[in-house]
Structure formats: structure tokens, C-alpha cells
Scaffold this motif. Structure first.
Motif, short mmCIF file in Angstrom:
data_model
loop_
_atom_site.label_atom_id
_atom_site.label_comp_id
_atom_site.label_asym_id
_atom_site.label_seq_id
_atom_site.Cartn_x
_atom_site.Cartn_y
_atom_site.Cartn_z
N SER A 192 -4.96 3.22 9.08
CA SER A 192 -4.88 4.29 8.08
C SER A 192 -5.88 5.40 8.36
N LYS A 221 -6.88 4.86 3.29
CA LYS A 221 -6.92 3.95 2.15
C LYS A 221 -8.32 3.34 2.08
N LEU A 234 0.81 -1.21 0.00
CA LEU A 234 0.00 0.00 0.00
C LEU A 234 0.85 1.26 0.00
N GLU A 265 -9.09 -0.95 -2.01
CA GLU A 265 -7.66 -1.09 -2.23
C GLU A 265 -7.05 -2.17 -1.33
N ILE A 266 -7.44 -2.14 -0.06
CA ILE A 266 -6.91 -3.13 0.89
C ILE A 266 -7.44 -4.52 0.57
#
Length: 324
Positions: free
Chosen positions: A284, A291, A244, A295-296
């Protein structure tokens, strides 16, 4: 005790130039003492308590040269390449260089070039003498290729090579494809060394189906009697942080969340990747480097619903206040 033994003891104690070093711990057959010393000047193994000569005419395993400073030692020392299990012959065989030059750096003539070409060709052939070495050569090159695609560290590569060698020694390869066994050996090495890599990643890099890798993986564990520890959520945090490209502060907060969740018994019965993904998302948000869950989820190979559910559990049970 004989006169020779007394003389050996007296020489050992009085001679200041005697080179003595400790050997492996073993008991003296005369008095049972474990203070055993190796005297290279008289080529004897002597008990330091009673002076009994345990062994005579031993071999000195040190170098045959002497050095009086670091420069001489560096100049006279002769070492070869380290042994490695990633090559079928462990890197002990020689290789004829492809440069067509002699020892003085001069180019070879046409006749000499053809002769060296034939020597080089036969050298490649005799490095692989039988079917076992041929199988190892192909399989270990496949392990190296997969590990390069996944950017695996060298210890994983060496461990996977040792696992495959054990499988070959136990004759477990017959009837199975080399790619499936090498992929399973790599996944087994990752699990054994605590490196978080999923079967999906290895299957994508090796172009072998996930089902086939899982079958070979279970077969290797059963036949080789391996005990694989379960993966912990903290092992995934560093991987997610690197992928990330987030700051170290976020990773530190995520580790603290995982530690608190473990103390509160919130990690039992849940997938480690989902817990780690939720902790990374919560960290985050807390540090302000947000994020998205999508995305994760793509990096962790879990669904967004899993991250949301684990995230709600962590914030509720650990009483984490999130400001929107």
C-alpha cells in the motif's frame, strides 16, 4: 471359442446401429486384454480383441426414452435436486408445499386443508426417524448458520458437513456439545480447503469459546486421521485486500513481496498472518494507496508491533526503497 461367441463378435462388428461404449478397464478372462466394450443391443460385455463374451444380460442404465434434438431432450429429461451433505437426509426426502392448492391451482376446502395440515405435520416428523438423524439435523443447521454469518463458500459448507458425518459415524460426538464440534468441523474444513479463517472469527460467530473449539479441533484431527497443511502468507493477501477495499494493483505487489520473501527464506518461523499484513502494508505504501498499520492490524488480528517488525525485515532484506 463357442459358436455363440463368434456370432456375438460378428454381430458386434457388422451391425452399424449397435450402441457401444467403453466400460471400466478390466481384463478379459480369456486373453487378458483390457479392450472391453459394452453392447447394449445384445446386452453383453464383449472383449474387442478375441470376441469373448465376458458378461451377458447386462442392464441398460440409460434413459428409457429417445430424443432426436435438443428440444426433445430438454423436454423429456427428468432430474431431481442434487445430493447435498448439508441436509440430514441428503435432500432425498419429499416436502409437502405450504400452499393450500391442488394440482390445478384451485384452493382447497376447509376439510381438505385440515387433512393436508396433518399430512404436512407427519411428513416433518417422519423425515427425522431416529436420534442420529435428529443430531444431524440440528448440527447441520448449526453449520449452515455459522457459515452464513462468516459468508463461507459452498465447498467449505459441504466439507464441514462430511467431516461432521464422519465424526457421527465414528461415535465421536457423545460427551461433547454440538456447537463445539460443528465449529471445529468448520475450522477444519477451512484449513483443509486453504481458506484463511481464524479460530477467533469462528468462535465469535458460533458463540463458543476459542479454547473449546481448539480442543474439539485437535480431537477430530487425531481421531479422523486428518493431515492439515499449514497456511501460507499468500492465502491471507486476498482476504486482507477485500476487507481493506484496496485496488488490485496493491494485491499484486503484495503477492510479489511474499514470493520474494519466500525465496529469501524470510517466512520460516514467522506467523503467516503477520507476514501477509506487513506485505500488504508495504504494498500500500509502494503504490501510494496508504493504509495505516492500525487498520491492517485490526483486520489481520495481529499487533501493530508485529507489523512494524515484519515490515522492517522485509524492506531491509529485500532492499525495498520506501519514499516518505
Amino acid at each position: 471359442m463357442t459358436v455363440e461367441d463368434n456370432n456375438s463378435k460378428r454381430k458386434l462388428e457388422t451391425s452399424p446401429t449397435t450402441k457401444i461404449e467403453a466400460t471400466e478397464i478390466q481384463a478379459c478372462p480369456e486373453c487378458g486384454s483390457t479392450r472391453i466394450m459394452r453392447d447394449y443391443e445384445y446386452a453383453e460385455v464383449v472383449c474387442m480383441d478375441c470376441g469373448f463374451v465376458v458378461q451377458q444380460k447386462i442392464t441398460y442404465r440409460g434413459p428409457e426414452w429417445r430424443a432426436f434434438d435438443d428440444g426433445q431432450r430438454a423436454k423429456r429429461m427428468r432430474v431431481g435436486a442434487p445430493l447435498t451433505y448439508t441436509i440430514h437426509d441428503k435432500g432425498l426426502s419429499t416436502v409437502i408445499d405450504w400452499h393450500d392448492k391442488d394440482v390445478y391451482g384451485k384452493s382447497l376446502s376447509v376439510g381438505q386443508k385440515s387433512q393436508v395440515y396433518r399430512l404436512r405435520k407427519w411428513q416433518r416428523r417422519i423425515r427425522v426417524s431416529d436420534s442420529t438423524e435428529r443430531n444431524l439435523a440440528v448440527a447441520l443447521s448449526e453449520i449452515i448458520k455459522i457459515s452464513n454469518i462468516l459468508n463461507l463458500p459452498k465447498n467449505i459448507l459441504e466439507t464441514a458437513s462430511v467431516i461432521y458425518r464422519k465424526a457421527v459415524k465414528e461415535r465421536l460426538i457423545s460427551g461433547r456439545s454440538i456447537r463445539s464440534v460443528t465449529s471445529a468441523a468448520l475450522y477444519l474444513a477451512c484449513r483443509q480447503c486453504g481458506l484463511p479463517r481464524s479460530i477467533d472469527e469462528i468462535a465469535k460467530a458460533s458463540t463458543v469459546s476459542k479454547k473449546e473449539i481448539g480442543r474439539s479441533y485437535r480431537f477430530l484431527i487425531k481421531e479422523l486421521n486428518y493431515t492439515i497443511p499449514p497456511l501460507r502468507p499468500s492465502q491471507y493477501i486476498t482476504k486482507f485486500s477485500n476487507q481493506l477495499t484496496i485496488q488490485g494493483k496493491v494485491e499484486e505487489v503484495a503477492h510479489k513481496i511474499i514470493l520474494a520473501a519466500k525465496d529469501g527464506k524470510l517466512t520460516s518461523g514467522r506467523g503467516p498472518a503477520g507476514i501477509a499484513a506487513a506485505a500488504s502494508y508495504a504494498a500500500s505504501v509502494l503504490t501510494g494507496e496508504r493504509k495505516t498499520q492500525k487498520e491492517i492490524a485490526e483486520i489481520a488480528h495481529v499487533t501493530e508491533v508485529t507489523i512494524r517488525n515484519r515490515y522492517k525485515e522485509l524492506t531491509k532484506k529485500l532492499m525495498i526503497e520506501i519514499s516518505i
